[in-house]
Design a protein around this motif. Structure first.
Motif, PDB file in Angstrom:
ATOM      1  N   ALA A   1       0.792  -1.222   0.000  1.00 24.85           N
ATOM      2  CA  ALA A   1       0.000   0.000   0.000  1.00 24.85           C
ATOM      3  C   ALA A   1       0.836   1.289   0.000  1.00 24.85           C
ATOM      4  CB  ALA A   1      -0.963  -0.011   1.196  1.00 24.85           C
ATOM      5  N   PRO A   2       1.885   1.369   0.834  1.00 24.94           N
ATOM      6  CA  PRO A   2       2.635   2.629   0.880  1.00 24.94           C
ATOM      7  C   PRO A   2       3.156   3.050  -0.489  1.00 24.94           C
ATOM      8  CG  PRO A   2       3.420   1.116   2.580  1.00 24.94           C
ATOM      9  CD  PRO A   2       2.418   0.377   1.757  1.00 24.94           C
ATOM     10  N   TRP A   3       3.516   2.061  -1.292  1.00 18.44           N
ATOM     11  CA  TRP A   3       4.224   2.395  -2.535  1.00 18.44           C
ATOM     12  C   TRP A   3       3.288   2.864  -3.642  1.00 18.44           C
ATOM     13  CZ3 TRP A   3       8.598   2.966  -0.563  1.00 18.44           C
ATOM     14  CH2 TRP A   3       9.014   2.124   0.471  1.00 18.44           C
TER      15      TRP A   3
ATOM     16  N   ALA B   1      10.530   9.176  -2.145  1.00 20.58           N
ATOM     17  CA  ALA B   1      11.327   8.997  -0.933  1.00 20.58           C
ATOM     18  C   ALA B   1      12.225   7.782  -1.068  1.00 20.58           C
ATOM     19  CB  ALA B   1      10.412   8.844   0.282  1.00 20.58           C
ATOM     20  N   LEU B   2      11.665   6.719  -1.652  1.00 20.23           N
ATOM     21  CA  LEU B   2      12.445   5.489  -1.790  1.00 20.23           C
ATOM     22  C   LEU B   2      13.632   5.709  -2.724  1.00 20.23           C
ATOM     23  CD1 LEU B   2      12.496   2.511  -0.969  1.00 20.23           C
ATOM     24  CD2 LEU B   2      11.418   2.011  -3.149  1.00 20.23           C
TER      25      LEU B   2
ATOM     26  N   ILE C   1      12.631  13.033   4.572  1.00 20.74           N
ATOM     27  CA  ILE C   1      12.688  12.247   3.348  1.00 20.74           C
ATOM     28  C   ILE C   1      11.316  12.115   2.713  1.00 20.74           C
ATOM     29  CG2 ILE C   1      12.444  10.043   4.572  1.00 20.74           C
ATOM     30  CD1 ILE C   1      14.430   8.871   2.598  1.00 20.74           C
ATOM     31  N   LEU C   2      10.263  12.090   3.542  1.00 17.77           N
ATOM     32  CA  LEU C   2       8.922  11.902   2.973  1.00 17.77           C
ATOM     33  C   LEU C   2       8.374  13.198   2.376  1.00 17.77           C
ATOM     34  CD1 LEU C   2       7.279   9.500   5.565  1.00 17.77           C
ATOM     35  CD2 LEU C   2       8.494   8.973   3.463  1.00 17.77           C
TER      36      LEU C   2
ATOM     37  N   ILE D   1      11.481   2.603   5.722  1.00 12.71           N
ATOM     38  CA  ILE D   1      10.422   3.463   5.187  1.00 12.71           C
ATOM     39  C   ILE D   1       9.070   2.771   5.345  1.00 12.71           C
ATOM     40  CG2 ILE D   1       9.507   4.527   3.092  1.00 12.71           C
ATOM     41  CD1 ILE D   1      12.320   5.099   2.201  1.00 12.71           C
ATOM     42  N   GLN D   2       9.065   1.473   5.053  1.00 10.77           N
ATOM     43  CA  GLN D   2       7.832   0.692   5.184  1.00 10.77           C
ATOM     44  C   GLN D   2       7.289   0.740   6.613  1.00 10.77           C
ATOM     45  OE1 GLN D   2       7.002  -2.082   2.583  1.00 10.77           O
ATOM     46  NE2 GLN D   2       5.014  -1.867   3.541  1.00 10.77           N
ATOM     47  N   VAL D   3       8.174   0.481   7.566  1.00  4.90           N
ATOM     48  CA  VAL D   3       7.747   0.458   8.973  1.00  4.90           C
ATOM     49  C   VAL D   3       7.275   1.837   9.406  1.00  4.90           C
ATOM     50  CG1 VAL D   3       8.599   0.233  11.348  1.00  4.90           C
ATOM     51  CG2 VAL D   3       9.165  -1.506   9.651  1.00  4.90           C
TER      52      VAL D   3
END
Lengths: 279, 285, 283
Positions: free
Chosen positions: A6-8, A16-17, A126-127, A236-238
């Motif tokens: 979902a985040p991606w 950010a990634l 970063i976000l 980033i996921q967490v």
């Protein structure tokens, strides 16, 4: 599975990634040199010393990146000069110079109304990275990687045996400056993306993981890069799922990987205890 | 091939460090091709400063160093100078293999990217075989014994094609068998026309392999053929209070004044040919 | 004009800030001699950052701030010592890995457990708004550190200079190492409130480095460093009144400025003096 992906689906997460991975790859390669050269304090020092440069650049209307780079590189040079001209050891020289520069930066910051957000400098964002910063970071990271690809072997020799490097006709002083310059540039790029503390961690921990798992420099670099990238993605996921600090999550992911490396390391692992060699 | 045979001339150099310490004052000597020379002096006598001057790491405030008739920088460009560091100077946990280390000797011959060509690999292999380390080429350097480590760095000097070899305390932490093997290798290298300069404070081995000796103590006290320079009075000047000279006690098969034992900081044990301990020498002059 | 310079002395909070900064400055200055001679600058920085997760946990558990901070610093030091003995990684990298990990954990905890622990206060200190109980805590820390140094300072110095001699004399270098770590962690906790986590390293390095350039006797070096720490602490806090905040910045900037002056002008070990000496020696 969908929850994980979902985040991606958000554009800003993908940006950010990309930025995070570029910074992570460059910093991970550099961390191998830093760990072997014993320069851990250098990343810490340079990343803090950029503050007055950023504020002054803002005051005179110069690009902030330039100010940051000049201040960071200047800190490294000044520490080296103090060590060379006096009886002060390098670690103390660095401590004096960077804390002094950071202090001056703090004072300047309270004296001028600027849009330099200290918390962004320290902890990164970063976000919420902006377009201009995005391309700047990519350009610096790309340049740094290119230089390392071209001069990496010389830098390894410089770290391992400076005397032999000198004898092989290499300009040792220039190699040192080159490594410091790439270090300073990547710190500048990293700080605006991910913040001081994460840059410091990225400049040490991946190299330490690499040293635990590999006994050749080339493999050490690959391990370091893989660890840094894995930690960036996981962090980033967490941070997205728990709504936690991104920099904090990435550093924690790195620490977890370090502990894992400590357990499974073939030569030094805690799970395979062997008697140490007598020397 | 070389335009002219290798030579080393240290011409009246003085070196002062930024803190005001004068490490060498008006020191000079000269060596020609095909020589093994011992650079002998106590710790702090300026041996390592002498090495650094020859390697171009420090610039003498006065005088100059000539290698093959030209300045040090030119000699370094031509890869004439090779260096075998002291064991303590090397980080043995560094992630490099034996072959990687020897390959570093070829950097001066490579292009800017330092990508080895077939010729470089061949030189490395030949050097490894010459010192008998080809079987261990893929070991990490920390996994080797003291003598093997020394041989790796000698192989690097060979791969580099150095004509002037600088060895810093090569026999510390090395057993006698290995020491003899290294000395045999050094003699073979000398016979091919190289100059080998060995810094050491280990007096016992000097006469067995050095053709020439340079005695240093903040300057060059004496330099020349071993038989002329490596004498009791000269050594006393070089080692000052640190040196002990012993005449053997009378109860030996030899006349008491026939044997003189010199040692710098250890007390030698003297035994008769049948293995009986005659005594530990303690009588300082 | 002169009246204006006296204004800070009319405020109670300024007097307290100056007093506490001078005290912490003196204690940190004294310790900085050991830090500089041991080559442990990174350790000073590391401990001040490693404190952070302890602060958050202490708040969550309702414990005193100083206890959590100190425990966290000591835990970090233990992990470092353990790793140093068991891995091929150099000490500086071990310190870096551990302290960034601890600080990262602190950031993480702070972001998922919103608390009244203000990151700003931890990172930059807030001596102008310091609470009474914090003053008591800092004073206790200062007295304990000074007492420990008065009792064991000579052994500590010997452990840096000649550990073997200390063993011969019946002491234990390992125990001295732990003592120095404990003192550093305690001082970092106190320094955190005065100048903040980032600038603690300045107070734990700069006075010692400055004094080291001025004298060759350890006793005099310690006295000078303590004096420099106290003086700059007091003056820096005073100056921050006119500079509109950032007490930590003022103190550490003042220390750095003093270092630069001494670096150039010191009678024997300054840059100008060594240059003269080198010329004389070469002539």
């Amino acid at each position: 599975m969908n929850a994980l992906l979902a985040p991606w689906t958000h554009g800003f997460m993908v940006d950010a990634l990309v930025v995070g991975l570029m910074v992570a790859v460059l910093a991970a390669i550099l961390s191998c040199f830093v760990v072997l050269k014993g320069w851990s304090l250098m990343g810490d020092a340079v990343s803090h010393a950029i503050l007055p440069g950023v504020v002054i650049a803002y005051l005179v209307g110069a690009p902030l990146v330039i100010g940051a780079f000049v201040a960071g590189f200047g800190c490294a040079l000044a520490s080296g000069a103090i060590r060379a001209t006096s009886r002060i050891k390098e670690d103390a020289a660095m401590g004096v110079v960077f804390s002094g520069m950071f202090a001056v930066g703090l004072i300047l910051l309270t004296q001028v109304r600027s849009n330099v957000h200290l918390s962004h400098v320290l902890f990164g964002s970063i976000l919420g990275i902006e377009d201009e910063d995005f391309w700047q970071t990519l350009a610096i990271a790309g340049g740094g990687l290119l230089i390392l690809a071209l001069r990496g072997r010389d830098l390894v020799l410089f770290c391992f045996d400076p005397g032999q490097a000198r004898i092989a006709g290499l300009k040792v002083g220039r190699l040192r400056l080159l490594l410091l310059a790439v270090l300073a540039a990547s710190i500048v790029a990293g700080v605006q993306a991910v913040g001081v503390i994460l840059v410091v961690a990225l400049l040490i921990t991946p190299g330490a993981i690499g040293l635990l798992l590999a006994d050749r420099f080339g493999r050490m670099v690959w391990v370091a890069v893989a660890a840094a990238c894995l930690a960036t993605v996981a962090g980033i996921q967490v941070s997205f799922m728990l709504d936690a600090s991104t920099a904090g999550s990435i550093v924690l992911a790195l620490s977890v990987l370090f502990i894992a490396a400590l357990l499974v390391s073939p030569r030094h692992g805690l799970l395979r205890r062997r008697p140490r060699a007598p020397w | 091939m070389l335009a002219q045979p290798i030579s080393l001339a240290v011409d009246n150099i003085s070196v002062a460090y930024p803190n005001g310490h004068l490490a060498l004052k008006e020191a000079g000597f000269r060596l020609d091709a095909g020589t093994i020379c011992g650079l002998v002096g106590i710790n702090g006598s300026g041996k390592s400063t002498m090495f650094k001057s020859i390697m171009g790491l420090v610039r003498p405030g006065q005088g100059r160093v000539l290698v093959a008739g030209g300045p040090v920088e030119a000699a370094l460009k031509r890869n004439l100078v090779a260096y075998v560091p002291q064991a303590e100077e090397v980080d043995w946990t560094f992630p490099v293999s034996v072959r990687d280390v020897v390959m570093m000797g070829r950097y001066g011959h490579m292009n800017l990217l330092r990508i080895p060509r077939a010729a470089d690999r061949a030189e490395v292999q030949a050097a490894l075989e010459r010192v008998g380390m080809a079987d261990l080429a893929d070991r990490q350097i920390g996994e080797l014994s003291g003598g093997q480590r020394k041989r790796v760095f000698l192989a690097r000097a060979l791969a580099q094609g150095g004509q002037l070899l600088l060895l810093d305390e090569p026999f510390t932490g090395v057993d006698v068998t290995t020491e003899e093997a290294i000395i045999a290798l050094l003699k073979a290298l000398r016979d091919e026309g190289r100059i080998i300069l060995v810094s050491t404070h280990n007096l016992g081995s000097v006469p067995t392999f050095c053709d020439q000796v340079v005695l240093v103590n903040r300057t060059v006290l004496a330099a020349g053929p071993t038989a002329e320079v490596f004498t009791g009075p000269n050594l006393l000047r070089a080692f000052g209070g640190a040196l002990r000279q012993h005449s053997l006690p009378g109860a030996t098969p030899l006349p008491a004044d026939a044997v003189v034992v010199l040692s710098d900081d250890e007390r030698p044990l003297v035994m008769a040919p049948d293995g009986q301990v005659i005594g530990r020498l303690e009588r300082d002059i | 004009m002169f009246d204006e310079l006296l204004i800070p002395f009319q405020y109670d909070y300024m007097l307290r800030a100056m007093g506490i900064s001078a005290l912490v400055g003196a204690v940190a200055g004294l310790l900085s001699c050991y830090v500089v001679l041991k080559g442990w600058s990174l350790m000073g920085d590391a401990l001040s950052h490693a404190i952070v997760p302890g602060v958050v946990v202490a708040w969550l558990a309702g414990l005193p701030f100083a206890a959590g901070a100190f425990a966290s610093g000591m835990l970090a030091a233990l992990v470092m010592a353990w790793l140093r003995d068991r891995t091929p990684i150099r000490e500086d990298a071990v310190i870096g890995v551990v302290f960034t990990g601890f600080f990262g954990l602190g950031l993480f905890l702070m972001s998922i457990y919103p608390s009244n622990v203000r990151l700003r206060t931890i990172v930059f200190g807030n001596v102008l708004g310091i609470a009474d109980e914090d003053i008591v805590q800092m004073a206790i820390i200062a007295v304990v550190v000074l007492g420990a140094l008065a009792l064991r300072g000579r052994d500590l110095m010997l452990s840096l200079f000649d550990p073997t001699q200390l063993v011969v004399a019946g002491g234990s270098p390992a125990r001295m190492r732990i003592l120095l770590l404990v003192l550093l962690a305690a001082t970092a906790v106190a320094g955190l409130q005065a100048v903040g986590a980032v600038l603690v390293i300045g107070m734990l390095v700069t006075p010692g480095a400055t004094a080291y350039l001025l004298t060759d006797s350890f006793g005099r070096m310690a006295g000078l460093a303590a004096g420099i720490g106290a003086g700059t602490g007091l003056l820096g806090a005073y100056a921050s009144y006119f500079l509109d905040g950032s007490t930590g910045g003022s103190i550490v900037a003042l220390q750095a400025a003093l270092f630069v002056v001494v670096l150039v002008l010191a009678p024997k070990h300054g840059i100008l003096a060594s240059r003269r000496a080198a010329k004389v020696a070469a002539a």
